[in-house]
Design a protein around this motif. Structure first.
Motif, short mmCIF file in Angstrom:
data_model
loop_
_atom_site.label_atom_id
_atom_site.label_comp_id
_atom_site.label_asym_id
_atom_site.label_seq_id
_atom_site.Cartn_x
_atom_site.Cartn_y
_atom_site.Cartn_z
N ILE A 97 0.83 -1.21 0.00
CA ILE A 97 0.00 0.00 0.00
C ILE A 97 0.86 1.26 0.00
O ILE A 97 1.78 1.40 0.82
CB ILE A 97 -0.91 0.03 1.25
CG1 ILE A 97 -1.75 -1.26 1.38
CG2 ILE A 97 -1.81 1.28 1.23
CD1 ILE A 97 -2.79 -1.48 0.32
N LEU A 98 0.54 2.16 -0.91
CA LEU A 98 1.18 3.47 -0.94
C LEU A 98 0.16 4.45 -0.35
O LEU A 98 -0.87 4.71 -0.97
CB LEU A 98 1.49 3.82 -2.40
CG LEU A 98 2.21 5.12 -2.70
CD1 LEU A 98 3.58 5.16 -2.04
CD2 LEU A 98 2.35 5.30 -4.21
N ALA A 99 0.44 4.93 0.86
CA ALA A 99 -0.52 5.82 1.54
C ALA A 99 -0.02 7.26 1.45
O ALA A 99 -0.25 7.92 0.45
CB ALA A 99 -0.74 5.34 2.96
N THR A 100 0.73 7.73 2.45
CA THR A 100 1.27 9.10 2.35
C THR A 100 2.51 9.15 1.46
O THR A 100 2.94 10.23 1.05
CB THR A 100 1.69 9.63 3.73
OG1 THR A 100 2.74 8.79 4.24
CG2 THR A 100 0.53 9.64 4.71
N GLY A 101 3.12 7.99 1.27
CA GLY A 101 4.39 7.95 0.51
C GLY A 101 5.61 8.12 1.42
O GLY A 101 6.74 8.08 0.95
N GLY A 102 5.36 8.27 2.72
CA GLY A 102 6.48 8.47 3.66
C GLY A 102 7.46 7.31 3.68
O GLY A 102 8.68 7.50 3.70
N THR A 103 6.92 6.10 3.65
CA THR A 103 7.78 4.90 3.67
C THR A 103 8.63 4.84 2.41
O THR A 103 9.84 4.61 2.47
CB THR A 103 6.90 3.63 3.79
OG1 THR A 103 6.07 3.77 4.95
CG2 THR A 103 7.75 2.38 3.91
N LYS A 143 2.42 13.42 -5.07
CA LYS A 143 2.96 14.77 -4.94
C LYS A 143 4.30 14.70 -4.25
O LYS A 143 5.28 15.30 -4.67
CB LYS A 143 2.02 15.64 -4.10
CG LYS A 143 0.95 16.31 -4.91
CD LYS A 143 0.30 17.42 -4.11
CE LYS A 143 -0.83 18.03 -4.93
NZ LYS A 143 -1.74 18.81 -4.08
N ARG A 144 4.33 13.94 -3.16
CA ARG A 144 5.54 13.80 -2.38
C ARG A 144 6.63 13.03 -3.14
O ARG A 144 7.81 13.23 -2.94
CB ARG A 144 5.14 13.03 -1.12
CG ARG A 144 6.23 12.70 -0.23
CD ARG A 144 5.59 12.05 0.98
NE ARG A 144 6.49 12.16 2.09
CZ ARG A 144 6.12 12.13 3.35
NH1 ARG A 144 4.85 12.03 3.66
NH2 ARG A 144 7.00 12.22 4.29
#
Ligand SMILES: O=P(O)(O)OC[C@H]1O[C@H](OP(=O)(O)OP(=O)(O)O)[C@H](O)[C@@H]1O
Ligand SMILES: Nc1ncnc2[nH]cnc12
Length: 170
Positions: free
Chosen positions: A120-126, A157-158
């Motif tokens: 899963i790609l959520a915020t992209g933080g990982t 975006k990130r």
């Protein structure tokens, strides 16, 4: 096959307000899991890379059969205290908290072309944290490939510096 129908929503896990995308129904259906790995393989085979990197724990579930299927090297990124050799580490934020990941210092070499794989790609933080570790080691992130992305959290975006591919968008 509609892979989305094999991902279950679990509201308020692991904390209030988060809708958790649970991939265990997909893993439990042999045809759906196989279809998922084959579809990821189709995408991965279009990319010129030599090393696949994936984070513990759910990333491993998808990356290992994918690396096997297309015959690529696999580098595990793990939670602290699990990797036996010298490590580098990074602290980062994800949708539901803060965490740390580690990678062996010799896992990525200058010039390596890396595909990062996760569920899963959520915020992209990982993904951003893993990409930073790869780049510090002189590797190039040529693609980020995930089963599903939570579009409403705007991870692209990130991760605008990277090519991002997913099979499902929410
Ligand atoms: O895009 P982000 O906001 O960074 O979130 C995505 C990450 O969160 C989940 O991992 P988690 O840290 O929950 O670990 P797990 O795989 O061990 O369940 C998921 O597997 C991704 O790695
Ligand atoms: N909503 C979510 N569902 C499953 N895994 C996640 N990782 C980060 N956010 C998530």
């Amino acid at each position: 096959m509609d892979l989305e129908s094999f991902v279950r929503d679990v509201p308020n896990f692991p904390k209030e307000g988060v809708v958790f995308k649970d991939v265990t129904p997909l893993l439990k259906d042999p045809l759906a899991f196989r279809e998922c790995i084959l579809r990821l393989s189709e995408k991965a085979m279009k990319v010129d890379f030599n090393i696949m990197v994936a984070p513990e724990a759910r990333g491993f579930i998808f990356a290992a059969p994918l690396a096997f299927e297309i015959g690529k090297a696999l580098v595990p990124v793990r939670k602290p205290g699990k990797l036996p050799y010298k490590t580098k580490e990074i602290e980062y934020e994800l949708e539901y908290g803060r965490a740390t990941l580690q990678m062996h210092v010799d896992a990525i070499n200058r010039g390596d072309r890396v595909l990062i794989v996760d569920d899963i790609l959520a915020t992209g933080g990982t993904m951003q944290a893993i990409a930073e570790m790869i780049e510090e080691s002189g590797g190039e992130v040529v693609e980020i490939l995930c089963l599903a992305e939570l579009g409403f959290l705007e991870p692209r975006k990130r991760l605008s510096r990277y090519s991002v591919e997913t099979l499902i968008t929410y």
